[in-house]
Design an enzyme around this catalytic site. Structure first.
Site, PDB file in Angstrom:
ATOM      1  N   LYS A 159       0.834  -1.189   0.000  1.00  5.71           N
ATOM      2  CA  LYS A 159       0.000   0.000   0.000  1.00  5.71           C
ATOM      3  C   LYS A 159       0.876   1.248   0.000  1.00  5.71           C
ATOM      4  CE  LYS A 159      -0.885   0.383   5.018  1.00  5.71           C
ATOM      5  NZ  LYS A 159      -1.955   0.310   6.024  1.00  5.71           N
ATOM      6  N   LYS A 189      -7.403  -6.296   0.373  1.00  2.58           N
ATOM      7  CA  LYS A 189      -7.968  -5.613   1.540  1.00  2.58           C
ATOM      8  C   LYS A 189      -8.880  -4.481   1.092  1.00  2.58           C
ATOM      9  CE  LYS A 189      -5.071  -4.506   4.758  1.00  2.58           C
ATOM     10  NZ  LYS A 189      -3.822  -3.943   5.330  1.00  2.58           N
TER      11      LYS A 189
END
Length: 240
Positions: free
Chosen positions: A28, A90
């Site tokens: 991320k 996610k």
């Protein structure tokens, strides 16, 4: 044993975290929010390199900080991220006080996806146990996580009652899924985390050389792994 999830933003950080002992590598961009996303091309590059050098590692990636009402865009991003070869995608479940059913609607949509999706409840205002129960009604999700959006307000363990987090972990385990905790967690949180006994705990700021947007420090990853395993309280400066 609790597994260590380390969030990384590029290939160099991914390889460093893996070499230092991370059990899960989470892809991320911390500069873009709690669940800021990397571009799919970079995700695919990192996944390819990790599969060659560390095939035992599990890899997750985020789809970005998107409101739960943007289902079409979220599902589009889920498909793109999943196509990069990650093990888990996610997706944040952000609370919407004016539309309490919005997060449930997103859970319903995600449950029908072929990808391994990990819903991440954003819990700055507390854990919505009814939303946890709703997600667990499906057998679609291998894990559920909690995380925070406001990273500067301190560790998850300082901001939420430990009893609430313990109830989350217990409910997820009872539902047959893995439980993960994240949210500005610190190395000093290791003893409490061991008592809560999630399946994995996620870290970013605690393994960098400063702010969560700073460069990852593999020494801190190694020390954190030791603390999670043994509860030692050695200072970060002592990391080998």
């Amino acid at each position: 044993m609790m597994r260590l999830l380390v969030s990384v933003r590029d290939l160099d950080e991914a390889l460093a975290a893996a070499q230092a002992g991370a059990d899960l590598i989470d892809l991320k961009e911390p500069a873009d929010g709690a669940l800021g996303a990397l571009v799919p091309e970079h995700i695919a590059q990192i996944v390819s390199a990790l599969r060659l050098r560390h095939p035992q590692l599990r890899i997750s990636a985020t789809v970005g900080d998107l409101p739960v009402g943007e289902q079409r865009e979220i599902l589009r991003r889920v498909a793109r991220v999943a196509s990069c070869g990650v093990d888990y995608v996610k997706v944040g479940l952000w609370p919407v006080p004016s539309a309490p059913g919005a997060a449930r609607g997103l859970v319903d949509a995600l449950a029908g996806c072929p990808a391994n999706i990990v819903p991440v409840l954003v819990v700055d205002g507390g854990v919505d146990q009814s939303l946890v129960a709703h997600a667990l009604e499906y057998a679609s999700f291998p894990a559920l996580m909690v995380d925070t959006a406001e990273k500067r307000r301190g560790s998850l363990l300082e901001r939420l009652p430990l009893a609430s987090l313990a109830a989350f972990v217990e409910a997820v385990h009872a539902g047959g899924a893995l439980a993960g905790l994240a949210g500005s967690l610190r190395a000093e949180d290791a003893p409490a985390l061991r008592a809560l006994a999630p399946d994995f705990a996620g870290f970013r700021g605690a393994v960098t050389r400063g702010a969560r947007t700073a460069v990852l420090d593999p020494r801190r990853v190694r020390l954190l792994r030791r603390r999670l395993a043994a509860g030692t309280c050695a200072p970060l400066a002592a990391a080998a």
